[in-house]
Design a protein around this motif. Sequence first.
Motif, PDB file in Angstrom:
ATOM      1  N   GLN A 156      -4.116 -67.805   9.325  1.00 47.92           N
ATOM      2  CA  GLN A 156      -3.235 -66.768   9.648  1.00 47.92           C
ATOM      3  C   GLN A 156      -3.843 -65.656  10.357  1.00 47.92           C
ATOM      4  OE1 GLN A 156      -0.349 -68.796   8.886  1.00 47.92           O
ATOM      5  NE2 GLN A 156       0.101 -66.655   8.437  1.00 47.92           N
ATOM      6  N   MET A 157      -5.103 -65.314  10.024  1.00 45.49           N
ATOM      7  CA  MET A 157      -5.565 -64.068  10.640  1.00 45.49           C
ATOM      8  C   MET A 157      -5.874 -64.395  12.119  1.00 45.49           C
ATOM      9  SD  MET A 157      -9.528 -62.192   9.957  1.00 45.49           S
ATOM     10  CE  MET A 157     -10.338 -63.689  10.910  1.00 45.49           C
ATOM     11  N   PHE A 158      -6.410 -65.539  12.458  1.00 50.85           N
ATOM     12  CA  PHE A 158      -6.329 -65.934  13.995  1.00 50.85           C
ATOM     13  C   PHE A 158      -5.061 -65.899  14.601  1.00 50.85           C
ATOM     14  CE2 PHE A 158     -10.455 -68.385  12.847  1.00 50.85           C
ATOM     15  CZ  PHE A 158     -11.207 -67.484  13.186  1.00 50.85           C
ATOM     16  N   LYS A 159      -3.959 -66.548  13.938  1.00 53.27           N
ATOM     17  CA  LYS A 159      -2.627 -66.597  14.540  1.00 53.27           C
ATOM     18  C   LYS A 159      -2.301 -65.002  14.745  1.00 53.27           C
ATOM     19  CE  LYS A 159       1.841 -68.135  13.763  1.00 53.27           C
ATOM     20  NZ  LYS A 159       2.833 -68.856  12.855  1.00 53.27           N
ATOM     21  N   ARG A 160      -2.472 -64.142  14.092  1.00 53.74           N
ATOM     22  CA  ARG A 160      -1.973 -62.735  14.032  1.00 53.74           C
ATOM     23  C   ARG A 160      -2.690 -62.084  15.100  1.00 53.74           C
ATOM     24  NH1 ARG A 160      -3.553 -60.394   9.348  1.00 53.74           N
ATOM     25  NH2 ARG A 160      -2.926 -62.039   8.303  1.00 53.74           N
ATOM     26  N   GLU A 161      -4.183 -62.144  15.189  1.00 61.00           N
ATOM     27  CA  GLU A 161      -4.815 -61.632  16.205  1.00 61.00           C
ATOM     28  C   GLU A 161      -4.491 -62.411  17.776  1.00 61.00           C
ATOM     29  OE1 GLU A 161      -6.966 -59.324  16.296  1.00 61.00           O
ATOM     30  OE2 GLU A 161      -6.417 -58.932  14.239  1.00 61.00           O
ATOM     31  N   LYS A 162      -4.186 -63.603  17.686  1.00 64.73           N
ATOM     32  CA  LYS A 162      -3.751 -64.136  19.167  1.00 64.73           C
ATOM     33  C   LYS A 162      -2.344 -63.463  19.410  1.00 64.73           C
ATOM     34  CE  LYS A 162      -3.246 -67.715  22.144  1.00 64.73           C
ATOM     35  NZ  LYS A 162      -2.518 -67.068  23.082  1.00 64.73           N
ATOM     36  N   GLN A 163      -1.432 -63.266  18.208  1.00 64.98           N
ATOM     37  CA  GLN A 163      -0.074 -62.704  18.943  1.00 64.98           C
ATOM     38  C   GLN A 163      -0.291 -61.119  19.272  1.00 64.98           C
ATOM     39  OE1 GLN A 163       2.541 -62.900  15.349  1.00 64.98           O
ATOM     40  NE2 GLN A 163       3.248 -64.720  16.248  1.00 64.98           N
ATOM     41  N   ASP A 164      -1.425 -60.409  18.467  1.00 64.36           N
ATOM     42  CA  ASP A 164      -1.544 -59.177  18.904  1.00 64.36           C
ATOM     43  C   ASP A 164      -2.004 -59.020  20.634  1.00 64.36           C
ATOM     44  OD1 ASP A 164      -0.780 -58.129  16.662  1.00 64.36           O
ATOM     45  OD2 ASP A 164      -2.860 -57.824  15.786  1.00 64.36           O
ATOM     46  N   ARG A 195      11.722 -59.864  21.041  1.00 63.80           N
ATOM     47  CA  ARG A 195      12.307 -60.042  19.900  1.00 63.80           C
ATOM     48  C   ARG A 195      11.487 -59.774  18.843  1.00 63.80           C
ATOM     49  NH1 ARG A 195      17.725 -60.248  19.238  1.00 63.80           N
ATOM     50  NH2 ARG A 195      17.635 -61.633  17.423  1.00 63.80           N
ATOM     51  N   ARG A 196      10.159 -60.233  18.949  1.00 66.95           N
ATOM     52  CA  ARG A 196       9.124 -60.426  17.842  1.00 66.95           C
ATOM     53  C   ARG A 196       8.557 -58.655  17.641  1.00 66.95           C
ATOM     54  NH1 ARG A 196       5.426 -63.575  20.160  1.00 66.95           N
ATOM     55  NH2 ARG A 196       4.044 -62.084  20.909  1.00 66.95           N
ATOM     56  N   ILE A 197       8.860 -57.834  18.770  1.00 65.97           N
ATOM     57  CA  ILE A 197       8.235 -56.712  18.574  1.00 65.97           C
ATOM     58  C   ILE A 197       9.187 -55.686  18.097  1.00 65.97           C
ATOM     59  CG2 ILE A 197       6.085 -56.830  20.249  1.00 65.97           C
ATOM     60  CD1 ILE A 197       8.018 -55.108  22.079  1.00 65.97           C
ATOM     61  N   GLY A 198      10.624 -56.097  17.913  1.00 73.94           N
ATOM     62  CA  GLY A 198      11.658 -55.546  17.248  1.00 73.94           C
ATOM     63  C   GLY A 198      12.448 -54.870  18.247  1.00 73.94           C
ATOM     64  N   ILE A 199      12.626 -55.444  19.441  1.00 72.87           N
ATOM     65  CA  ILE A 199      13.660 -54.868  20.398  1.00 72.87           C
ATOM     66  C   ILE A 199      14.738 -56.099  20.444  1.00 72.87           C
ATOM     67  CG2 ILE A 199      13.920 -54.216  22.787  1.00 72.87           C
ATOM     68  CD1 ILE A 199      11.008 -53.575  23.222  1.00 72.87           C
ATOM     69  N   PRO A 200      15.870 -55.636  20.219  1.00 73.70           N
ATOM     70  CA  PRO A 200      16.770 -56.601  19.721  1.00 73.70           C
ATOM     71  C   PRO A 200      17.392 -56.957  21.334  1.00 73.70           C
ATOM     72  CG  PRO A 200      18.008 -54.552  19.258  1.00 73.70           C
ATOM     73  CD  PRO A 200      16.375 -54.222  19.403  1.00 73.70           C
ATOM     74  N   ARG A 201      17.456 -56.324  22.206  1.00 77.10           N
ATOM     75  CA  ARG A 201      17.816 -56.835  23.778  1.00 77.10           C
ATOM     76  C   ARG A 201      16.744 -56.497  24.669  1.00 77.10           C
ATOM     77  NH1 ARG A 201      22.652 -58.779  23.597  1.00 77.10           N
ATOM     78  NH2 ARG A 201      23.119 -58.352  25.674  1.00 77.10           N
ATOM     79  N   SER A 202      16.922 -56.803  25.783  1.00 78.06           N
ATOM     80  CA  SER A 202      16.004 -56.898  26.976  1.00 78.06           C
ATOM     81  C   SER A 202      15.634 -55.366  27.206  1.00 78.06           C
ATOM     82  CB  SER A 202      16.238 -57.616  27.968  1.00 78.06           C
ATOM     83  OG  SER A 202      15.435 -57.321  29.247  1.00 78.06           O
ATOM     84  N   PRO A 203      14.534 -54.769  27.143  1.00 73.90           N
ATOM     85  CA  PRO A 203      14.317 -53.407  27.523  1.00 73.90           C
ATOM     86  C   PRO A 203      14.438 -53.183  28.959  1.00 73.90           C
ATOM     87  CG  PRO A 203      12.299 -54.603  27.182  1.00 73.90           C
ATOM     88  CD  PRO A 203      13.518 -55.460  26.721  1.00 73.90           C
ATOM     89  N   MET A 221       1.313 -58.819  27.557  1.00 71.73           N
ATOM     90  CA  MET A 221       2.750 -58.361  28.092  1.00 71.73           C
ATOM     91  C   MET A 221       2.989 -57.110  28.336  1.00 71.73           C
ATOM     92  SD  MET A 221       4.794 -61.319  28.123  1.00 71.73           S
ATOM     93  CE  MET A 221       6.190 -61.022  27.741  1.00 71.73           C
ATOM     94  N   ILE A 222       2.560 -56.170  27.727  1.00 75.64           N
ATOM     95  CA  ILE A 222       2.646 -54.439  27.760  1.00 75.64           C
ATOM     96  C   ILE A 222       1.629 -54.316  29.130  1.00 75.64           C
ATOM     97  CG2 ILE A 222       1.843 -52.410  26.966  1.00 75.64           C
ATOM     98  CD1 ILE A 222       2.820 -53.602  24.339  1.00 75.64           C
ATOM     99  N   ALA A 223       0.798 -54.952  29.259  1.00 75.82           N
ATOM    100  CA  ALA A 223      -0.107 -54.595  30.630  1.00 75.82           C
ATOM    101  C   ALA A 223       0.744 -55.343  31.666  1.00 75.82           C
ATOM    102  CB  ALA A 223      -1.399 -55.151  30.292  1.00 75.82           C
TER     103      ALA A 223
END
Length: 74
Positions: free
Chosen positions: A11-19, A59-67, A25-27
Amino acid sequence: MHEFYVGPYRQMFKREKQDEDDLFMIAVLGEALGVPDPAAYYTAELLPAVWDNFHAWHRRIGIPRSPLDHIGCC
């Protein structure tokens, strides 16, 4: 042996991969999101690689529609 060492921390590895994926994606999308990005020239060629995951990401980071105005995935 792999399962013995990795199993309890799956679970920790999965969470770190998502982070890591969120940071990537932000970069890549930083310039489109209005964040000044000195590496925008280099990350622009990575945009096709992230389009497939864009909807799940926002959707995962909490933005319901495309930013982004020019990307209507929802």
